[in-house]
Design a protein around this motif. Sequence first.
Motif, PDB file in Angstrom:
ATOM      1  N   ASP A  83     -41.862  65.344 -56.493  1.00 53.61           N
ATOM      2  CA  ASP A  83     -40.570  64.994 -56.791  1.00 53.61           C
ATOM      3  C   ASP A  83     -39.369  66.019 -56.727  1.00 53.61           C
ATOM      4  N   MET A  84     -39.910  67.166 -56.691  1.00 54.13           N
ATOM      5  CA  MET A  84     -39.003  68.112 -56.838  1.00 54.13           C
ATOM      6  C   MET A  84     -38.986  68.893 -55.310  1.00 54.13           C
ATOM      7  N   ARG A  85     -39.488  68.554 -54.404  1.00 50.16           N
ATOM      8  CA  ARG A  85     -39.302  69.174 -53.022  1.00 50.16           C
ATOM      9  C   ARG A  85     -39.304  68.351 -51.945  1.00 50.16           C
ATOM     10  N   LEU A  86     -38.879  68.577 -51.027  1.00 49.09           N
ATOM     11  CA  LEU A  86     -38.792  67.635 -49.804  1.00 49.09           C
ATOM     12  C   LEU A  86     -40.292  67.196 -49.076  1.00 49.09           C
ATOM     13  N   PRO A  87     -40.458  66.332 -48.442  1.00 46.87           N
ATOM     14  CA  PRO A  87     -41.904  65.990 -48.213  1.00 46.87           C
ATOM     15  C   PRO A  87     -42.318  66.731 -46.972  1.00 46.87           C
ATOM     16  N   SER A  88     -43.512  66.937 -46.712  1.00 43.32           N
ATOM     17  CA  SER A  88     -44.089  67.639 -45.623  1.00 43.32           C
ATOM     18  C   SER A  88     -45.148  66.866 -44.909  1.00 43.32           C
ATOM     19  N   GLY A  89     -44.915  66.499 -43.778  1.00 40.38           N
ATOM     20  CA  GLY A  89     -45.877  65.542 -42.989  1.00 40.38           C
ATOM     21  C   GLY A  89     -45.602  64.109 -43.040  1.00 40.38           C
ATOM     22  N   PRO A  90     -46.231  63.474 -42.350  1.00 35.52           N
ATOM     23  CA  PRO A  90     -46.004  61.982 -42.180  1.00 35.52           C
ATOM     24  C   PRO A  90     -46.588  60.997 -43.527  1.00 35.52           C
ATOM     25  N   MET A  91     -47.578  61.832 -44.253  1.00 37.26           N
ATOM     26  CA  MET A  91     -47.865  61.027 -45.566  1.00 37.26           C
ATOM     27  C   MET A  91     -46.997  61.107 -46.370  1.00 37.26           C
ATOM     28  N   GLU A  92     -46.647  62.165 -46.673  1.00 38.33           N
ATOM     29  CA  GLU A  92     -45.530  62.419 -47.704  1.00 38.33           C
ATOM     30  C   GLU A  92     -44.224  61.803 -47.425  1.00 38.33           C
ATOM     31  N   ARG A  93     -43.704  61.868 -45.954  1.00 40.28           N
ATOM     32  CA  ARG A  93     -42.477  61.046 -45.648  1.00 40.28           C
ATOM     33  C   ARG A  93     -42.888  59.779 -46.055  1.00 40.28           C
ATOM     34  N   THR A  94     -43.824  58.994 -45.870  1.00 38.93           N
ATOM     35  CA  THR A  94     -44.284  57.807 -46.206  1.00 38.93           C
ATOM     36  C   THR A  94     -44.139  57.607 -47.731  1.00 38.93           C
TER      37      THR A  94
END
Length: 148
Positions: free
Chosen positions: A119-130
């Motif tokens: 919750d303190m960083r941007l998503p990395s990869g498709p799973m985290e973007r989901t």
Amino acid sequence: EGRLVTFTEMLIHWAVHSGRVRLGTLQMGTRLLREGSFVHGQAAVLSDTHRAKVERAFEESRRRLWTLLQGSTDDVFVDIFDDEMATVRRRPLNVERLMMNASTMMPPTDTPMSGVAFDMRLPSGPMERTRRAIQVFAHLRDLAESIK
């Protein structure tokens, strides 16, 4: 009122359109909007136009989820959705933890290897973007419901 309106527009843009905002920032922003849009217990500060903007942002996040659902395996998406919705409900905003976290003072990173919480960083990869899309949806849905 003017600052709250500007903040509403910025938050919606960051959360829905650019995607360059931390989930912690989104959570704090939606809480500020929810609490700041009430005067003496009555919803009075946000105009109908700005309520409509929040509603449109929620609809955009819903469409983004629909797009992600169509591009994934249904069972996997449903499992992730359940987990993320439970996470949003289980972990209320802890302002003290947010303020004590040094990573909030630095530009957001997008690598999990940095040791910074999701919750303190941007998503990395498709799973985290989901995962992020689901949490954005949950926060905007709660905001839209609270300011109706």
